[in-house]
Write an enzyme that holds these catalytic residues in place. Structure first.
Site, PDB file in Angstrom:
ATOM      1  N   ASP A 290     -22.967 -13.714   7.830  1.00  0.00           N
ATOM      2  CA  ASP A 290     -24.380 -13.556   7.433  1.00  0.00           C
ATOM      3  C   ASP A 290     -24.560 -13.915   5.963  1.00  0.00           C
ATOM      4  O   ASP A 290     -25.686 -13.998   5.477  1.00  0.00           O
ATOM      5  CB  ASP A 290     -24.827 -12.104   7.678  1.00  0.00           C
ATOM      6  CG  ASP A 290     -26.313 -11.891   7.377  1.00  0.00           C
ATOM      7  OD1 ASP A 290     -27.134 -12.710   7.836  1.00  0.00           O
ATOM      8  OD2 ASP A 290     -26.652 -10.909   6.682  1.00  0.00           O
TER       9      ASP A 290
ATOM     10  N   LEU B 262     -15.423   0.882   3.091  1.00  0.00           N
ATOM     11  CA  LEU B 262     -15.969   1.969   3.921  1.00  0.00           C
ATOM     12  C   LEU B 262     -16.927   2.820   3.084  1.00  0.00           C
ATOM     13  O   LEU B 262     -16.750   4.018   2.938  1.00  0.00           O
ATOM     14  CB  LEU B 262     -14.838   2.814   4.521  1.00  0.00           C
ATOM     15  CG  LEU B 262     -15.216   3.588   5.779  1.00  0.00           C
ATOM     16  CD1 LEU B 262     -15.473   2.646   6.951  1.00  0.00           C
ATOM     17  CD2 LEU B 262     -14.118   4.587   6.167  1.00  0.00           C
ATOM     18  N   GLY B 263     -17.953   2.138   2.543  1.00  0.00           N
ATOM     19  CA  GLY B 263     -19.041   2.853   1.867  1.00  0.00           C
ATOM     20  C   GLY B 263     -20.067   3.270   2.903  1.00  0.00           C
ATOM     21  O   GLY B 263     -19.750   3.399   4.094  1.00  0.00           O
TER      22      GLY B 263
ATOM     23  N   ILE C 106     -22.606   1.672   4.258  1.00  0.00           N
ATOM     24  CA  ILE C 106     -22.840   0.729   5.363  1.00  0.00           C
ATOM     25  C   ILE C 106     -21.578   0.603   6.222  1.00  0.00           C
ATOM     26  O   ILE C 106     -21.644   0.592   7.454  1.00  0.00           O
ATOM     27  CB  ILE C 106     -23.280  -0.652   4.829  1.00  0.00           C
ATOM     28  CG1 ILE C 106     -24.547  -0.525   3.965  1.00  0.00           C
ATOM     29  CG2 ILE C 106     -23.538  -1.607   5.983  1.00  0.00           C
ATOM     30  CD1 ILE C 106     -24.966  -1.824   3.281  1.00  0.00           C
TER      31      ILE C 106
ATOM     32  N   GLU D 104     -25.507 -19.465  -1.323  1.00  0.00           N
ATOM     33  CA  GLU D 104     -26.754 -19.394  -0.537  1.00  0.00           C
ATOM     34  C   GLU D 104     -27.911 -20.014  -1.305  1.00  0.00           C
ATOM     35  O   GLU D 104     -27.966 -19.883  -2.528  1.00  0.00           O
ATOM     36  CB  GLU D 104     -27.060 -17.928  -0.233  1.00  0.00           C
ATOM     37  CG  GLU D 104     -26.021 -17.311   0.682  1.00  0.00           C
ATOM     38  CD  GLU D 104     -26.214 -15.817   0.864  1.00  0.00           C
ATOM     39  OE1 GLU D 104     -27.269 -15.283   0.468  1.00  0.00           O
ATOM     40  OE2 GLU D 104     -25.302 -15.184   1.409  1.00  0.00           O
TER      41      GLU D 104
ATOM     42  N   GLY E  83     -21.229  -8.705   3.636  1.00  0.00           N
ATOM     43  CA  GLY E  83     -21.417  -8.154   2.285  1.00  0.00           C
ATOM     44  C   GLY E  83     -21.941  -9.221   1.340  1.00  0.00           C
ATOM     45  O   GLY E  83     -23.150  -9.383   1.153  1.00  0.00           O
ATOM     46  N   ARG E  84     -21.007  -9.963   0.741  1.00  0.00           N
ATOM     47  CA  ARG E  84     -21.353 -11.074  -0.142  1.00  0.00           C
ATOM     48  C   ARG E  84     -20.443 -12.256   0.162  1.00  0.00           C
ATOM     49  O   ARG E  84     -19.242 -12.075   0.373  1.00  0.00           O
ATOM     50  CB  ARG E  84     -21.166 -10.670  -1.610  1.00  0.00           C
ATOM     51  CG  ARG E  84     -22.283  -9.810  -2.167  1.00  0.00           C
ATOM     52  CD  ARG E  84     -23.603 -10.586  -2.300  1.00  0.00           C
ATOM     53  NE  ARG E  84     -24.688  -9.763  -2.797  1.00  0.00           N
ATOM     54  CZ  ARG E  84     -25.589  -9.121  -2.052  1.00  0.00           C
ATOM     55  NH1 ARG E  84     -25.534  -9.195  -0.731  1.00  0.00           N
ATOM     56  NH2 ARG E  84     -26.548  -8.410  -2.614  1.00  0.00           N
TER      57      ARG E  84
ATOM     58  N   HIS F 232     -28.409 -14.740   6.094  1.00  0.00           N
ATOM     59  CA  HIS F 232     -28.490 -13.506   5.291  1.00  0.00           C
ATOM     60  C   HIS F 232     -29.682 -12.636   5.735  1.00  0.00           C
ATOM     61  O   HIS F 232     -30.620 -12.400   4.961  1.00  0.00           O
ATOM     62  CB  HIS F 232     -28.597 -13.847   3.793  1.00  0.00           C
ATOM     63  CG  HIS F 232     -28.201 -12.697   2.901  1.00  0.00           C
ATOM     64  ND1 HIS F 232     -27.618 -12.857   1.674  1.00  0.00           N
ATOM     65  CD2 HIS F 232     -28.322 -11.347   3.070  1.00  0.00           C
ATOM     66  CE1 HIS F 232     -27.400 -11.675   1.114  1.00  0.00           C
ATOM     67  NE2 HIS F 232     -27.816 -10.734   1.949  1.00  0.00           N
ATOM     68  N   VAL F 233     -29.594 -12.181   6.977  1.00  0.00           N
ATOM     69  CA  VAL F 233     -30.717 -11.415   7.545  1.00  0.00           C
ATOM     70  C   VAL F 233     -30.361  -9.966   7.884  1.00  0.00           C
ATOM     71  O   VAL F 233     -31.128  -9.282   8.551  1.00  0.00           O
ATOM     72  CB  VAL F 233     -31.270 -12.097   8.830  1.00  0.00           C
ATOM     73  CG1 VAL F 233     -31.920 -13.428   8.495  1.00  0.00           C
ATOM     74  CG2 VAL F 233     -30.179 -12.278   9.894  1.00  0.00           C
TER      75      VAL F 233
HETATM   76  C1  DGY Z   1     -28.504  -6.215  -0.186  1.00  0.00           C
HETATM   77  O1  DGY Z   1     -29.252  -5.242  -0.125  1.00  0.00           O
HETATM   78  O2  DGY Z   1     -27.683  -6.383  -1.070  1.00  0.00           O
HETATM   79  C2  DGY Z   1     -28.687  -7.223   0.870  1.00  0.00           C
HETATM   80  O3  DGY Z   1     -27.699  -8.184   0.885  1.00  0.00           O
HETATM   81  C3  DGY Z   1     -30.039  -7.839   0.682  1.00  0.00           C
HETATM   82  O4  DGY Z   1     -30.435  -8.356   1.830  1.00  0.00           O
END
Ligand code: DGY
Length: 324
Positions: free
Chosen positions: A257, A153-154, A156, A262, A232-233, A280-281
C-alpha cells in the site's frame, strides 16, 4: 486577518475538513508547498500554527520565528523534522488511534487479495472470461496454514495481530523492545522473525531507523512461500531488492500500500503478476480521514489556546505548554 485570531498556515494538499475548520476558527493562510519563499517576512512572523500535509523541513520551521505548533495529518510524521521542532520548543502532533482499526482492516484485505488474487479474479469476471474460458484458476497461495510475523507491534500492528489471530493464524513479532503485555513470540532481530514465519506484515514508522530494513537478507529468510505485506512507509522496504525477490520467486508474493517515491510506482513492480498494489489507501475512508482531520484541528485549537496538545509526538511529549 483578524487581530484576535491566531494565524495558522495550511501547507500542501490539506484535507477539506482541515481547511474548512481552520478557515472558520483561525486567520488562515494557504500555500501549496512548504516553501518559505512563498511567504513574505511579515506573514512568516505572524504564523503561530501549521497544519501540515507535506514535508516540513528544519529550514521551513526556522523561517517562522513565532511558530508554536505543527499539526501533522497522519499518524506517520517522518516527513516533519520533529526533532528540530522540539529543539525550538515547537509542538508537533500527529493523528494516532483514530485510524488504527481502519488501517488494520485494509491490511487484512490486502493480505487476502494478495494470496487469493481477488482483484484479479474480479477483473477476470468483468472481462467476460468466466463465461468464455471457465473458472478462474485455483490460487497457488492461501491464508490457511500460514504463520504471520508483524514487524512493528504498535497500536496498528496490534490491531492487525488481533484480527489475524481471529483468522486462526499464529502470530510472531519483532520490535526493538519486547512487549510485556502480549504472549506472541518476540524475535530480537527482523531477520529471525522472517525465518520463523512465511507471512511478514510491515507496519513500522518511516525514517532513518527503519530505512530499507526489509532487504535481500530478510526477504530470503522469508523464503519461497513468503508473502510480504507493507502498509507503513515505502522507505522501509528496499524496493529494488523486493522487485528482484518477486521476479526470481525467492518470495511468493507481495501486497503493498506504500512505496518509496509516492505517487510513483516503479514499472517493474507494476509488471509483476505476484504483486498486489494499492495507492496508499489504508486509512482512506471518508469517516477515518474526517476523524484525522478533526484531530489535526483539535490539536491546533488546544495548543494555541494554551492547553496541552491532545496527541503530541514522542519528541515533544514532555513539553510544558506554559514554557513555550
Ligand atoms: C498515516 O497516517 O501515516 C497514513 O499513512 C496516512 O494515510
Amino acid at each position: 486577518m483578524s487581530a484576535s485570531r491566531p494565524t495558522v498556515l495550511l501547507a500542501g494538499k490539506v484535507h477539506p475538513r482541515v481547511r474548512q475548520r481552520v478557515e472558520a476558527e483561525f486567520d488562515a493562510i494557504s500555500i501549496d508547498a512548504a516553501d518559505a519563499a512563498l511567504l513574505d517576512e511579515d506573514t512568516r512572523k505572524r504564523i503561530r500554527g501549521l497544519a501540515a500535509a507535506t514535508a516540513i523541513s528544519a529550514d521551513f520551521i526556522d523561517s517562522m520565528p513565532n511558530l508554536e505548533v505543527i499539526a501533522n495529518f497522519g499518524v506517520g510524521y517522518d516527513a516533519v523534522d520533529a526533532r528540530h521542532a522540539a529543539t525550538r520548543q515547537v509542538m508537533v502532533t500527529n493523528t494516532p488511534d483514530v485510524l488504527s482499526e481502519e488501517v488494520a482492516d485494509t491490511t487484512v484485505g490486502l493480505l487476502l487479495n494478495t494470496v487469493r488474487e481477488l482483484p484479479k479474479a474480479e477483473a477476470y469476471l468483468r472481462a467476460g472470461k468466466w463465461e468464455s474460458n471457465g473458472a478462474y484458476p485455483l490460487t497457488s497461495l492461501s491464508l490457511r496454514g500460514r504463520t504471520v510475523g508483524i514487524f512493528g507491534l504498535g497500536r496498528i500492528g496490534l490491531a492487525i495481530a488481533r484480527r489475524l489471530e481471529a483468522f486462526g493464524l499464529p502470530i510472531h513479532y519483532h520490535t526493538r523492545n519486547k512487549r510485556s503485555d502480549v504472549a506472541y513470540p518476540w524475535h530480537a532481530r527482523l531477520v529471525d522473525l522472517a525465518s520463523a514465519v512465511d507471512t511478514l506484515v510491515v507496519i513500522v514508522p518511516g525514517g532513518a531507523a527503519t530505512e530499507k530494513a526489509v532487504n535481500t537478507e530478510v526477504l530470503d529468510a522469508l523464503g519461497p512461500q513468503g508473502v510480504l505485506i507493507s502498509v507503513g512507509r515505502g522507505s522501509t522496504i528496499d524496493e529494488p531488492a523486493l522487485i528482484a525477490a518477486l521476479t526470481d520467486r525467492r518470495i511468493a508474493a507481495a501486497g503493498l500500500d506504500v512505496f518509496a517515491h509516492e505517487p510513483h510506482v516503479p514499472q517493474a513492480l507494476m509488471d509483476l503478476p505476484n504483486a498486489c498494489l494499492l495507492p496508499h489507501v489504508a486509512s482512506a475512508s471518508e469517516s477515518t480521514r474526517n476523524a484525522m482531520a478533526d484531530l489535526v484541528v483539535d490539536n491546533l485549537e488546544a495548543w494555541l489556546a494554551g492547553r496541552p496538545a491532545l496527541t503530541p509526538v514522542p519528541e515533544c511529549a514532555g513539553f510544558d505548554r506554559a514554557a513555550s
